[in-house]
Design a protein around this motif. Structure first.
Motif, mmCIF file in Angstrom:
data_model
loop_
_atom_site.group_PDB
_atom_site.id
_atom_site.type_symbol
_atom_site.label_atom_id
_atom_site.label_comp_id
_atom_site.label_asym_id
_atom_site.label_seq_id
_atom_site.Cartn_x
_atom_site.Cartn_y
_atom_site.Cartn_z
ATOM 1 N N PHE A 131 43.590 33.216 32.286
ATOM 2 C CA PHE A 131 42.307 33.705 31.779
ATOM 3 C C PHE A 131 41.290 33.857 32.905
ATOM 4 C CE2 PHE A 131 42.517 32.136 27.087
ATOM 5 C CZ PHE A 131 43.459 33.111 26.828
ATOM 6 N N LEU A 132 41.200 32.849 33.771
ATOM 7 C CA LEU A 132 40.216 32.913 34.851
ATOM 8 C C LEU A 132 40.538 34.035 35.835
ATOM 9 C CD1 LEU A 132 39.465 29.157 35.529
ATOM 10 C CD2 LEU A 132 37.944 30.872 34.569
ATOM 11 N N PHE A 133 41.824 34.271 36.130
ATOM 12 C CA PHE A 133 42.180 35.383 37.000
ATOM 13 C C PHE A 133 41.772 36.710 36.381
ATOM 14 C CE2 PHE A 133 45.715 32.967 39.325
ATOM 15 C CZ PHE A 133 44.856 32.674 40.361
ATOM 16 N N VAL A 134 42.033 36.889 35.094
ATOM 17 C CA VAL A 134 41.662 38.139 34.427
ATOM 18 C C VAL A 134 40.149 38.295 34.397
ATOM 19 C CG1 VAL A 134 41.683 39.316 32.183
ATOM 20 C CG2 VAL A 134 43.765 38.284 33.070
ATOM 21 N N ILE A 135 39.428 37.227 34.118
ATOM 22 C CA ILE A 135 37.965 37.290 34.086
ATOM 23 C C ILE A 135 37.419 37.648 35.464
ATOM 24 C CG2 ILE A 135 35.890 35.876 33.874
ATOM 25 C CD1 ILE A 135 37.325 34.413 31.575
ATOM 26 N N MET A 136 37.965 37.023 36.493
ATOM 27 C CA MET A 136 37.467 37.298 37.846
ATOM 28 C C MET A 136 37.822 38.711 38.299
ATOM 29 S SD MET A 136 38.096 33.759 39.822
ATOM 30 C CE MET A 136 37.378 32.250 39.243
ATOM 31 N N LEU A 137 38.973 39.228 37.871
ATOM 32 C CA LEU A 137 39.328 40.592 38.244
ATOM 33 C C LEU A 137 38.490 41.630 37.509
ATOM 34 C CD1 LEU A 137 43.210 40.389 38.461
ATOM 35 C CD2 LEU A 137 41.610 40.721 40.331
#
Length: 172
Positions: free
Chosen positions: A68-74
């Motif tokens: 989730f955090l990777f998708v949010i940051m991307l």
């Protein structure tokens, strides 16, 4: 003492869930979701479900939240807010003291009304890894094996599709 921990973790779970929904910053909401999952793992530990607590931490708070955090940051290209810009120690202390007072109130009300649960001796052995494995490999062996075959077929199919796309781009 266990009731105090339960009430503290329950209030923390409810508070972090509300903060996750109310917060406008997406990264902070994801971090509140991690806090919610950790508090749920603590509740599982209090209920003697060690296997569920470990799976809650490893799978949900670990792997899925990292995704989730990777998708949010991307996807989040706007200006990022710093996590601790608006953090104040007095808010943290107020929250901790409020949880302690609420725990005291709930415990005293539950003691007066005889609502405290009696935990049976069998519950100590239900949530262990041995108990889950015993049931999984005896009563639910066929569904477990069918799930393993289905997941293996899905992985093989995904690899075949990926190789097919790689070959197609090489030919062009």
């Amino acid at each position: 003492m266990i009731v105090y921990f339960f009430i503290m973790l329950a209030v923390l779970a409810i508070g972090s869930a509300l903060a996750m929904v109310i917060n406008k910053n997406v990264v902070n909401s994801a971090l509140f979701l991690v806090l919610n999952m950790v508090s749920l793992a603590g509740i599982f530990l209090i209920l003697n479900a060690q296997f569920l607590a470990v799976i809650q931490i490893l799978v949900y708070a670990g792997a899925i939240m990292v995704l989730f955090l990777f998708v949010i940051m991307l996807l989040n290209v706007e200006d990022e807010e710093k996590l601790f810009d608006k953090f104040r120690v007095k808010y943290l202390l107020t929250f901790v003291l409020a949880m302690a007072v609420m725990g005291q109130i709930f415990y005293s009300l539950a003691g007066v009304t005889d609502m405290l649960p009696q935990i049976s001796e069998q519950m100590a052995s239900i949530g262990t890894v041995e108990a889950v494995g015993d049931v999984l490999y005896t009563d639910y062996l066929l569904p477990f094996e069918l799930t393993a075959v289905l997941l293996t077929a899905a992985v093989v199919g995904a690899l075949m599709i990926a190789q097919h796309k790689i070959k197609r781009t090489d030919e062009i």
